[in-house]
Design a protein around this motif. Structure first.
Motif, mmCIF file in Angstrom:
data_model
loop_
_atom_site.group_PDB
_atom_site.id
_atom_site.type_symbol
_atom_site.label_atom_id
_atom_site.label_comp_id
_atom_site.label_asym_id
_atom_site.label_seq_id
_atom_site.Cartn_x
_atom_site.Cartn_y
_atom_site.Cartn_z
ATOM 1 N N GLN A 108 132.139 11.411 34.591
ATOM 2 C CA GLN A 108 130.938 11.348 35.683
ATOM 3 C C GLN A 108 129.454 11.043 34.999
ATOM 4 O O GLN A 108 129.247 11.756 33.426
ATOM 5 C CB GLN A 108 130.434 12.536 36.419
ATOM 6 C CG GLN A 108 131.283 12.357 37.655
ATOM 7 C CD GLN A 108 130.905 13.756 38.458
ATOM 8 O OE1 GLN A 108 130.480 14.317 38.398
ATOM 9 N NE2 GLN A 108 131.397 13.966 39.341
ATOM 10 N N VAL B 38 124.912 9.460 33.773
ATOM 11 C CA VAL B 38 123.443 9.229 34.277
ATOM 12 C C VAL B 38 122.935 7.446 33.834
ATOM 13 O O VAL B 38 123.730 7.534 32.217
ATOM 14 C CB VAL B 38 122.763 10.179 34.805
ATOM 15 C CG1 VAL B 38 122.946 10.441 33.295
ATOM 16 C CG2 VAL B 38 121.609 9.434 35.327
ATOM 17 N N LEU C 132 123.768 6.910 39.170
ATOM 18 C CA LEU C 132 124.864 8.217 38.911
ATOM 19 C C LEU C 132 125.803 7.601 39.007
ATOM 20 O O LEU C 132 126.508 6.693 39.775
ATOM 21 C CB LEU C 132 124.813 9.658 39.683
ATOM 22 C CG LEU C 132 123.710 10.179 40.012
ATOM 23 C CD1 LEU C 132 123.616 11.187 41.043
ATOM 24 C CD2 LEU C 132 123.692 11.070 38.542
ATOM 25 N N TYR D 75 124.160 12.423 44.081
ATOM 26 C CA TYR D 75 123.620 13.913 43.429
ATOM 27 C C TYR D 75 125.290 14.512 44.221
ATOM 28 O O TYR D 75 125.072 15.629 43.555
ATOM 29 C CB TYR D 75 122.752 14.527 43.610
ATOM 30 C CG TYR D 75 122.414 15.457 43.142
ATOM 31 C CD1 TYR D 75 122.285 15.568 41.386
ATOM 32 C CD2 TYR D 75 122.549 16.918 44.203
ATOM 33 C CE1 TYR D 75 121.895 17.326 41.100
ATOM 34 C CE2 TYR D 75 122.121 17.995 43.422
ATOM 35 C CZ TYR D 75 121.872 17.977 41.993
ATOM 36 O OH TYR D 75 122.104 19.940 41.178
ATOM 37 N N LEU E 92 128.534 14.934 41.764
ATOM 38 C CA LEU E 92 128.439 15.623 40.737
ATOM 39 C C LEU E 92 129.210 16.979 40.648
ATOM 40 O O LEU E 92 129.013 17.999 41.775
ATOM 41 C CB LEU E 92 127.242 15.735 40.369
ATOM 42 C CG LEU E 92 126.376 14.565 40.058
ATOM 43 C CD1 LEU E 92 125.303 14.304 39.031
ATOM 44 C CD2 LEU E 92 126.569 13.835 39.032
ATOM 45 N N LEU F 172 123.066 17.520 34.346
ATOM 46 C CA LEU F 172 122.066 15.946 34.358
ATOM 47 C C LEU F 172 120.493 16.540 33.965
ATOM 48 O O LEU F 172 119.916 15.434 33.265
ATOM 49 C CB LEU F 172 121.549 16.325 36.132
ATOM 50 C CG LEU F 172 120.909 14.825 36.677
ATOM 51 C CD1 LEU F 172 121.672 13.993 36.172
ATOM 52 C CD2 LEU F 172 121.289 15.138 38.294
#
Length: 201
Positions: free
Chosen positions: A38, A40, A47, A81, A84, A92
Motif C-alpha cells: 500500500q 501514496v 492511495l 483511506y 488502508l 500516512l
C-alpha cells in the motif's frame, strides 16, 4: 485558489505498508497469496495497492519509481483511506509531511497565491489552525513580497508555526473524507461502482 495538484499520473510513490501474504480477509491459504504493497503517490496523493516485483521486499517509507518496475511490478488499483491497513494509516501522516517538505516550492505557492473561496471564506482558512486573524496576517505580509520558504513564512507571520504540518494535515483530511467540500491538494476520489441490481426471487 491555486490548484496544487500536478496534472499527471502518479510516477513516484512512498510505501505505507508491506503485506507479505496479501490481505488477511482473502479466502485462500497463505502460501497461495501474493505480497501486496500500500502506498501514496507523490503527485496527487493517490492511495494505491500494488504488487511488488517477485523477490523484492519493499520497506515502509521507501520511495519507488512506478515506471522503472524495479521494485513494483504493477499498480493493481486505486484504494480509499478506509482500505488502508492500520499500519498504513499510522504511516500516512509521516509520509505526507516528507513529501510536502521535499516539494517546498510547490506548497509554499499556496500561501502566496490562495484567494477567496466565497465572500465569507478564504482559501487559507482551509488549512487546520488558520482562522481570520492568521489569515489576515498572512495576506498583509505577502503584500510586501512572496514567501520564499516555510522558514521565511514562519519568521514573517507571528503565530504561524510549522506551516508544512498544516499542509500535511489538510492533505490527510482530504484523503480521509471523500465528500470534503473543497479539495485543494489531492485527486478527486474514484467514483464508486454502481450497485448491482438485485434479482427478485
Amino acid at each position: 485558489m491555486p490548484d496544487s495538484r500536478p496534472p499527471r499520473r502518479e510516477t513516484v510513490a512512498r510505501i505505507l505498508d508491506y503485506l507479505p501474504y496479501g490481505h488477511v480477509s482473502e479466502a485462500i491459504t497463505s502460501y497461495q497469496k501474493r505480497p501486496l504493497v500500500q502506498a501514496v503517490g507523490e503527485g496527487n496523493f493517490v492511495l494505491m495497492e500494488m504488487t511488488p516485483k517477485e523477490g523484492v521486499v519493499p520497506t515502509v517509507g521507501q520511495r519507488v519509481n512506478l515506471t522503472a518496475r524495479d521494485v513494483i511490478e504493477r499498480v493493481n488499483r486505486r484504494i480509499t483511506y478506509g482500505d488502508l491497513t492500520n499500519s498504513a494509516k499510522l504511516e500516512l501522516g509521516y509520509e505526507i509531511q516528507k513529501i510536502v517538505l521535499d516539494n517546498e516550492d510547490r506548497f509554499i505557492r499556496y500561501f502566496n497565491e490562495a484567494g477567496p473561496i466565497t465572500t465569507r471564506m478564504h482559501g487559507l482558512e482551509l488549512l487546520p489552525g488558520i482562522g481570520k486573524k492568521l489569515m489576515w496576517a498572512i495576506l498583509n505580509e505577502r503584500k510586501k513580497g512572496p514567501f520564499r520558504s516555510f522558514k521565511d513564512l514562519s519568521e514573517r507571520v507571528k503565530g504561524l508555526h510549522n506551516p508544512e504540518k498544516l499542509i500535511a494535515k489538510r492533505i490527510e483530511e482530504e484523503l480521509m473524507d471523500d465528500r470534503i467540500k473543497y479539495r485543494v491538494f489531492t485527486a478527486e476520489p474514484k467514483e464508486p461502482r454502481p450497485a448491482e441490481t438485485r434479482r427478485r426471487p
